[in-house]
Design a protein around this motif. Structure first.
Motif, PDB file in Angstrom:
ATOM      1  N   VAL A 175      31.315  85.928  53.910  1.00 23.07           N
ATOM      2  CA  VAL A 175      32.755  86.040  53.691  1.00 23.07           C
ATOM      3  C   VAL A 175      33.304  87.148  54.578  1.00 23.07           C
ATOM      4  O   VAL A 175      32.595  88.091  54.928  1.00 23.07           O
ATOM      5  CB  VAL A 175      33.099  86.343  52.210  1.00 23.07           C
ATOM      6  N   ALA A 176      34.567  87.009  54.967  1.00 22.48           N
ATOM      7  CA  ALA A 176      35.257  88.034  55.743  1.00 22.48           C
ATOM      8  C   ALA A 176      36.703  88.058  55.285  1.00 22.48           C
ATOM      9  O   ALA A 176      37.171  87.132  54.611  1.00 22.48           O
ATOM     10  CB  ALA A 176      35.165  87.748  57.244  1.00 22.48           C
ATOM     11  N   ALA A 177      37.422  89.122  55.636  1.00 19.13           N
ATOM     12  CA  ALA A 177      38.785  89.279  55.134  1.00 19.13           C
ATOM     13  C   ALA A 177      39.753  89.650  56.245  1.00 19.13           C
ATOM     14  O   ALA A 177      39.401  90.343  57.200  1.00 19.13           O
ATOM     15  CB  ALA A 177      38.823  90.343  54.035  1.00 19.13           C
ATOM     16  N   ASP A 178      40.957  89.174  56.106  1.00 18.07           N
ATOM     17  CA  ASP A 178      42.111  89.607  56.884  1.00 18.07           C
ATOM     18  C   ASP A 178      43.030  90.307  55.896  1.00 18.07           C
ATOM     19  O   ASP A 178      43.861  89.676  55.247  1.00 18.07           O
ATOM     20  CB  ASP A 178      42.792  88.393  57.517  1.00 18.07           C
ATOM     21  N   ASN A 179      42.844  91.619  55.756  1.00 19.57           N
ATOM     22  CA  ASN A 179      43.606  92.344  54.734  1.00 19.57           C
ATOM     23  C   ASN A 179      45.089  92.383  55.039  1.00 19.57           C
ATOM     24  O   ASN A 179      45.921  92.365  54.126  1.00 19.57           O
ATOM     25  CB  ASN A 179      43.044  93.757  54.583  1.00 19.57           C
ATOM     26  N   ALA A 180      45.458  92.417  56.321  1.00 18.19           N
ATOM     27  CA  ALA A 180      46.878  92.434  56.682  1.00 18.19           C
ATOM     28  C   ALA A 180      47.539  91.100  56.367  1.00 18.19           C
ATOM     29  O   ALA A 180      48.668  91.040  55.867  1.00 18.19           O
ATOM     30  CB  ALA A 180      47.041  92.777  58.166  1.00 18.19           C
ATOM     31  N   GLY A 181      46.828  90.029  56.646  1.00 13.81           N
ATOM     32  CA  GLY A 181      47.379  88.697  56.406  1.00 13.81           C
ATOM     33  C   GLY A 181      47.052  88.139  55.042  1.00 13.81           C
ATOM     34  O   GLY A 181      47.447  87.017  54.717  1.00 13.81           O
ATOM     35  N   ARG A 183      44.172  87.103  53.711  1.00 14.43           N
ATOM     36  CA  ARG A 183      43.373  85.887  53.797  1.00 14.43           C
ATOM     37  C   ARG A 183      41.895  86.207  53.623  1.00 14.43           C
ATOM     38  O   ARG A 183      41.400  87.191  54.169  1.00 14.43           O
ATOM     39  CB  ARG A 183      43.578  85.191  55.151  1.00 14.43           C
ATOM     40  N   LEU A 184      41.212  85.356  52.873  1.00  8.59           N
ATOM     41  CA  LEU A 184      39.762  85.439  52.708  1.00  8.59           C
ATOM     42  C   LEU A 184      39.137  84.263  53.444  1.00  8.59           C
ATOM     43  O   LEU A 184      39.535  83.112  53.256  1.00  8.59           O
ATOM     44  CB  LEU A 184      39.386  85.375  51.225  1.00  8.59           C
ATOM     45  N   PHE A 185      38.153  84.551  54.302  1.00  7.18           N
ATOM     46  CA  PHE A 185      37.439  83.523  55.041  1.00  7.18           C
ATOM     47  C   PHE A 185      36.068  83.316  54.399  1.00  7.18           C
ATOM     48  O   PHE A 185      35.336  84.283  54.183  1.00  7.18           O
ATOM     49  CB  PHE A 185      37.264  83.929  56.504  1.00  7.18           C
ATOM     50  N   ARG A 193      31.761  74.012  57.270  1.00  6.25           N
ATOM     51  CA  ARG A 193      33.175  74.287  57.513  1.00  6.25           C
ATOM     52  C   ARG A 193      33.509  75.699  57.078  1.00  6.25           C
ATOM     53  O   ARG A 193      32.699  76.380  56.434  1.00  6.25           O
ATOM     54  CB  ARG A 193      34.049  73.281  56.745  1.00  6.25           C
ATOM     55  N   ILE A 194      34.715  76.151  57.410  1.00  5.24           N
ATOM     56  CA  ILE A 194      35.229  77.452  56.996  1.00  5.24           C
ATOM     57  C   ILE A 194      36.427  77.206  56.092  1.00  5.24           C
ATOM     58  O   ILE A 194      37.354  76.470  56.459  1.00  5.24           O
ATOM     59  CB  ILE A 194      35.669  78.306  58.206  1.00  5.24           C
ATOM     60  N   ILE A 195      36.411  77.820  54.914  1.00  2.98           N
ATOM     61  CA  ILE A 195      37.526  77.728  53.964  1.00  2.98           C
ATOM     62  C   ILE A 195      38.308  79.038  54.000  1.00  2.98           C
ATOM     63  O   ILE A 195      37.721  80.118  53.998  1.00  2.98           O
ATOM     64  CB  ILE A 195      37.012  77.470  52.531  1.00  2.98           C
ATOM     65  N   ILE A 196      39.637  78.951  54.013  1.00  2.00           N
ATOM     66  CA  ILE A 196      40.489  80.133  53.994  1.00  2.00           C
ATOM     67  C   ILE A 196      41.330  80.088  52.726  1.00  2.00           C
ATOM     68  O   ILE A 196      41.999  79.089  52.437  1.00  2.00           O
ATOM     69  CB  ILE A 196      41.404  80.182  55.233  1.00  2.00           C
ATOM     70  N   THR A 197      41.285  81.187  51.954  1.00  2.00           N
ATOM     71  CA  THR A 197      42.047  81.256  50.710  1.00  2.00           C
ATOM     72  C   THR A 197      42.856  82.542  50.661  1.00  2.00           C
ATOM     73  O   THR A 197      42.674  83.445  51.487  1.00  2.00           O
ATOM     74  CB  THR A 197      41.116  81.226  49.471  1.00  2.00           C
ATOM     75  N   SER A 200      43.936  84.759  45.180  1.00  2.00           N
ATOM     76  CA  SER A 200      43.804  84.019  43.928  1.00  2.00           C
ATOM     77  C   SER A 200      42.865  82.831  44.033  1.00  2.00           C
ATOM     78  O   SER A 200      42.545  82.199  43.023  1.00  2.00           O
ATOM     79  CB  SER A 200      45.189  83.520  43.482  1.00  2.00           C
ATOM     80  N   GLY A 201      42.435  82.491  45.259  1.00  2.00           N
ATOM     81  CA  GLY A 201      41.580  81.333  45.455  1.00  2.00           C
ATOM     82  C   GLY A 201      42.319  80.111  45.947  1.00  2.00           C
ATOM     83  O   GLY A 201      41.711  79.057  46.160  1.00  2.00           O
ATOM     84  N   LYS A 202      43.623  80.222  46.178  1.00  2.00           N
ATOM     85  CA  LYS A 202      44.379  79.091  46.710  1.00  2.00           C
ATOM     86  C   LYS A 202      43.937  78.815  48.148  1.00  2.00           C
ATOM     87  O   LYS A 202      43.943  79.698  48.998  1.00  2.00           O
ATOM     88  CB  LYS A 202      45.886  79.375  46.687  1.00  2.00           C
ATOM     89  N   ILE A 203      43.545  77.568  48.416  1.00  2.00           N
ATOM     90  CA  ILE A 203      43.099  77.183  49.754  1.00  2.00           C
ATOM     91  C   ILE A 203      44.312  77.002  50.648  1.00  2.00           C
ATOM     92  O   ILE A 203      45.177  76.157  50.388  1.00  2.00           O
ATOM     93  CB  ILE A 203      42.264  75.896  49.709  1.00  2.00           C
ATOM     94  N   VAL A 204      44.359  77.805  51.711  1.00  2.00           N
ATOM     95  CA  VAL A 204      45.504  77.722  52.626  1.00  2.00           C
ATOM     96  C   VAL A 204      45.134  77.040  53.941  1.00  2.00           C
ATOM     97  O   VAL A 204      46.023  76.626  54.687  1.00  2.00           O
ATOM     98  CB  VAL A 204      46.095  79.125  52.902  1.00  2.00           C
TER      99      VAL A 204
END
Length: 485
Positions: A175-181, A183-185, A193-197, A200-204
């Motif tokens: 897992v990795a994070a975009d704290n500014a945006g 987003r959790l990768f 595949r790569i999931i971005i949420t 809260s866990g909402k898939i974006v």
């Protein structure tokens, strides 16, 4: 080798990914490759891209994996192991090694080639598989096609391969994070595949078609193969992916919404490797990534090394480790690692999870030093000062506010290591394998792999539970992230 009639498959084999037992007789007219491998063989995993290349080049080729119990026999769950590996061709479980004996196999990985007439025409072992086999398969295809003895079309299995389910994960790796945006990768490794949420866990966003492959292009068309490590460059807005089973480094760019390969040829490097332009250099199972000082650092598990790529030129080179599998400290080029699978920086030094040695290594000022661990044979579960502490096959590592956080995978725990005080302490997990939320000391994990601090919470790729777990360090509580759209 001189052609000889292939012995038939013994009765009583357990067959997976096929709705009927196979025999040499009912495969008459087909070119067959028997792949003697096991789920615990690192060399077998590294050959996966070459197997896939053979399948893509020769759609008439029938590949049958023959598995005999290795360490996976402890669990006995071959069906789960096949699913995890993403194999979609027939698999024979040879529990008593009857096929081994019939075909004279001595070690993993070994490959036996059978022609459409039912004769064994080749046997080979080790890497470089595609280069050795494709001339023979070309010749057989031409010969038996001219004689009208070649069956065309893929072998009908009678079973449909399982596809990724919306809102589900399978063997998430890192897992990795975009704290500014915000987003959790998530590397949804088993679904390629790569999931971005969001928090809260909402898939974006989903990156990758979900089919194993190495295709570049738009997010919905691109393909990965068991992706692992992720790191996000917040300044450039780029996500880097360690595409482990493809032996590649991929770059995900939001400027053009595409996936691009920036390193690796798609085949495993046969040796420790040499420097060169990224896409011209063969890599060997890149597992995790970190950014520092204009370089992308790579935990190269299959090569037992740490590599680095100059992000300005995309030149890539070995950085630390001789390539020998061992636990040896010293200057960069003389040190040795044992399957590194995690890497992180505190802004100055690099810290490496050396899984095969159950160790944490530090790279600083041109030297490699072991902070936790003693030898590949020395592992355990002991919280104390670093030089006496024991961990067991750790897979991931993260850094926050002066401390390192370790995914102590085979102890099913997350441990905190303070390099200043030298103390190692368990922060999450009872030590028992399981799936239980609650207070951090009572919670149960199942082979945690990657972890990242995101918006003040720890997000953990709980690989064995097919889930992402969330640890709140203020409340000392663990919960499970529910994915939704």
């Amino acid at each position: 080798m001189k052609p000889m009639a292939a012995p038939d498959f013994p009765p009583g084999l357990e067959w997976l990914n096929i709705d009927r037992p196979l025999s040499v007789r009912n495969l008459s007219g087909r070119i067959v490759l028997l792949s003697f491998v096991t789920f615990t063989c690192a060399n077998c995993m590294r050959l996966a891209p070459e197997i896939r290349q053979l399948k893509e080049t020769y759609p008439n080729l029938v590949i049958i994996e023959v598995h005999s119990p290795g360490f996976e026999s402890v669990a006995g769950n071959f069906r789960e192991a096949v699913r995890r590996a993403g194999a979609d061709h027939p698999v024979a479980i040879d529990r008593d090694r009857l096929l081994w004996q019939a075909f004279g196999v001595r070690d993993w990985p070994t490959f036996v080639l059978i022609d459409p007439g039912g004769n064994v025409v080749g046997k080979t072992a080790g890497e470089g598989l595609y280069g050795r086999l494709h001339p023979r398969i070309d010749h057989m295809t031409t010969e038996f096609e001219q004689r009208g003895l070649l069956e065309k079309g893929r072998l009908q299995s009678g079973t449909a391969p399982e596809t990724a389910r919306e809102g589900s994960l399978y063997r998430p790796g890192k897992v990795a994070a975009d704290n500014a945006g915000i987003r959790l990768f998530i590397s949804d490794s088993g679904h390629h595949r790569i999931i971005i949420t969001d928090v809260s866990g909402k898939i974006v966003e989903t990156i990758g078609s979900g089919a194993a492959g190495s295709t570049d292009g738009p997010f919905d068309e691109a393909a990965f193969y068991q992706p692992q490590g992720l790191v996000f460059d917040e300044e450039e807005g780029i996500l880097y992916v360690a595409d482990a089973a493809n032996h590649m480094i991929r770059m995900v760019s939001w400027s053009d919404w595409k996936v691009e390969t920036i390193a690796g040829t798609g085949l495993a490097a046969p040796s420790a490797g040499v420097a060169g332009p990224g896409t011209e250099v063969a890599l060997n199972t890149p597992w995790d990534l970190e950014l520092l000082g204009g370089y992308l650092y790579i935990a190269m598990a299959g090569a037992n090394q740490v590599w680095r790529m100059d992000l300005a030129t995309h030149e890539i080179e070995p950085y630390a480790g001789s390539g020998r599998e061992a636990l040896v400290d010293g200057p960069l080029e003389k040190a040795a690692f044992a399957g590194p699978t995690g890497i992180v920086t505190d802004g100055e030094a690099l810290y490496v999870v050396d899984s095969g040695a159950s160790a944490i290594r530090r790279i600083k000022r041109g030297m490699v030093e072991t902070r936790i661990g003693h030898s590949p044979e020395d592992f355990g579960d002991l919280d104390t000062i670093a030089r006496m502490a024991r961990i067991h096959h750790p897979m991931g590592i993260a850094y926050r506010q002066g401390s390192l956080y370790i995914a102590d995978t085979h102890n099913h725990k997350i441990k905190q290591f303070d390099p200043e005080t030298d103390w190692v302490l368990t922060t999450v997990g009872s030590g028992d394998r399981g799936d239980r939320d609650g207070l951090s000391g009572d919670a149960r994990l199942n082979e945690p792999n990657g972890l990242v601090n995101f918006a003040g919470l720890w997000y953990i790729a709980d690989t064995g539970n097919d889930a992402v777990r969330v640890y709140d360090p203020a409340r000392h509580v663990v919960s499970t992230l529910n994915l939704w759209k």
